[in-house]
Design a protein around this motif. Sequence first.
Motif, short mmCIF file in Angstrom:
data_model
loop_
_atom_site.label_atom_id
_atom_site.label_comp_id
_atom_site.label_asym_id
_atom_site.label_seq_id
_atom_site.Cartn_x
_atom_site.Cartn_y
_atom_site.Cartn_z
N ILE A 25 -17.17 -30.28 24.69
CA ILE A 25 -16.73 -29.54 25.88
C ILE A 25 -15.22 -29.65 26.06
O ILE A 25 -14.54 -28.67 26.37
N ILE A 26 -14.69 -30.86 25.84
CA ILE A 26 -13.23 -31.05 25.96
C ILE A 26 -12.50 -30.21 24.91
O ILE A 26 -11.52 -29.53 25.22
N LEU B 194 -13.49 -27.44 23.17
CA LEU B 194 -13.58 -25.99 23.38
C LEU B 194 -12.82 -25.56 24.63
O LEU B 194 -12.20 -24.49 24.64
N SER B 195 -12.86 -26.37 25.68
CA SER B 195 -12.10 -26.03 26.89
C SER B 195 -10.60 -26.02 26.60
O SER B 195 -9.88 -25.12 27.05
N TRP B 196 -10.15 -27.00 25.84
CA TRP B 196 -8.72 -27.05 25.48
C TRP B 196 -8.35 -25.85 24.61
O TRP B 196 -7.26 -25.30 24.74
N VAL C 133 -9.72 -22.77 24.68
CA VAL C 133 -9.66 -21.57 25.50
C VAL C 133 -8.44 -21.60 26.42
O VAL C 133 -7.67 -20.64 26.51
N ILE C 134 -8.24 -22.72 27.11
CA ILE C 134 -7.13 -22.81 28.07
C ILE C 134 -5.79 -22.81 27.33
O ILE C 134 -4.85 -22.09 27.71
N CYS D 119 -7.46 -29.02 18.95
CA CYS D 119 -8.81 -28.61 19.33
C CYS D 119 -9.81 -28.92 18.22
O CYS D 119 -10.86 -29.53 18.45
N ILE E 241 -14.09 -17.17 23.46
CA ILE E 241 -13.27 -17.99 22.57
C ILE E 241 -12.44 -17.12 21.64
O ILE E 241 -11.24 -17.37 21.43
N SER F 238 -9.49 -15.46 23.49
CA SER F 238 -8.42 -16.40 23.81
C SER F 238 -7.65 -16.80 22.56
O SER F 238 -6.42 -16.94 22.59
#
Length: 444
Positions: free
Chosen positions: A172-173, A175-177, A179-180, A205, A265, A268
């Motif tokens: 989760i960390i 994939l979130s990093w 995208v953001i 990532c 994804i 982004s």
Amino acid sequence: MEDLWTVAVAVFQLWIFVVVFFITLPAMFGLSLGVTSVYIQILVKLLEWATIRIQRGREEQPSVPAPLPNGIIERAEGSMEEEMEQLRRSRSLEGGEFALSDALYFCKKGLESIVDDQVTQRFSSEELASWNLLTRTNQNFRYISLRLTIFWGIGVFVRYCVLFPLRITLAIIGLSWLVIGTTLVGFLPENSVKYWLSEVVHLTCYRICARALSATIRYHNKENRPQKGGICVANHTTPIDVVILANDGCYAMVGQIHGGLMGVIQRSMVRSCPHVWFERSEMKDRHAVTSRLRAHVAAKTKLPILIFPEGTCINNTSVMMFKKGSFEIGGTIHPVAIKYDPRLGDAFWNSSKYNMVSYLLRTMTSWAIVVNVWYLPPMTIQDGEDAVQFANRVKSAVACRGGLLDLAWDGSLKRGKVKDAYKEEQQKMYSRVIVRQNSISRST
């Protein structure tokens, strides 16, 4: 109730502290505390003990049948033409004419394919020589040892109650990093700073995602790493091949546009990096795809393109036909061989049996992912060589370096029927035998 809530909050804070400071931050900088290496060594010792215990248990229980060896058909070496010519000479067939007994050869080959097909078995997980305390790869490994069963139960607890939550958190960390980070970098103007930041985001990532798989990756011959303006081609075992390769360098991905989370994804990622995504309708137009890839390669400052020419996942034992499209683009080809260690986890994605979510759950609940990556010297097309011959030459080099079987079959046979061209090729080879023997008989 308040005391229970306080304890839960304290445990959660400790969990996040460990994940962030002892795993995520070292991963972002490409560092390792050595915990995974020790963990792998312990697992290898445990599996060696399990193998010895299984063998001893089989001796103590003679009623337990011995496992069948892999490959129950002993196949002759050589091509069909060589085998047919040898058979016809042994039967003293003169004149090179058709003989009804030739049909027996094709019946034999057909029965061998039905019993032990060389193609379809590449689309299922390879059989292990012994139980790896994950899946029971052979029914003969049941109830041999009480201690072995206890260790299996402890392993289930560790994998599902300790490793799985940790890996989910890291995924989760990561994939979130992705995208953001790529979205924020996408707002920057086109310059060298943007490209540098994009590579940093992608690398960090993928390194975090590799930790989510407890991946141990050994890169060999790093001096041959793909360079900008080139094309990286590799054998394909699993979707996480991308994560494995991108831990050691950035690539421009090539693929079809998806919806849902994967679509988010992709959108982004393309903001910050020149990935090449295609619509489904455009993928059917081979010329449109080739022109876009050729334009990407022509820009020598862009990241190397990562392509898996097999077009489907093969079970880590073989390399199947490379599609020629990747070799018609031009430019330098950088071959890469990938080989997973099946003892600690099955990395192969059987897409006809498991969807992506089920596959990732199975992967994240395995012991670990151990893989070797070999960078081969760059290759270019030779004079007088067409795209098919070039693709076969690269495929043979990848198979040889990775210790994989070099098969000429098309990976599309995973879902489709045998093409008429393959059947016609067999007929042509048989006719060549007849014609060759006719010419020999006339000359004598």
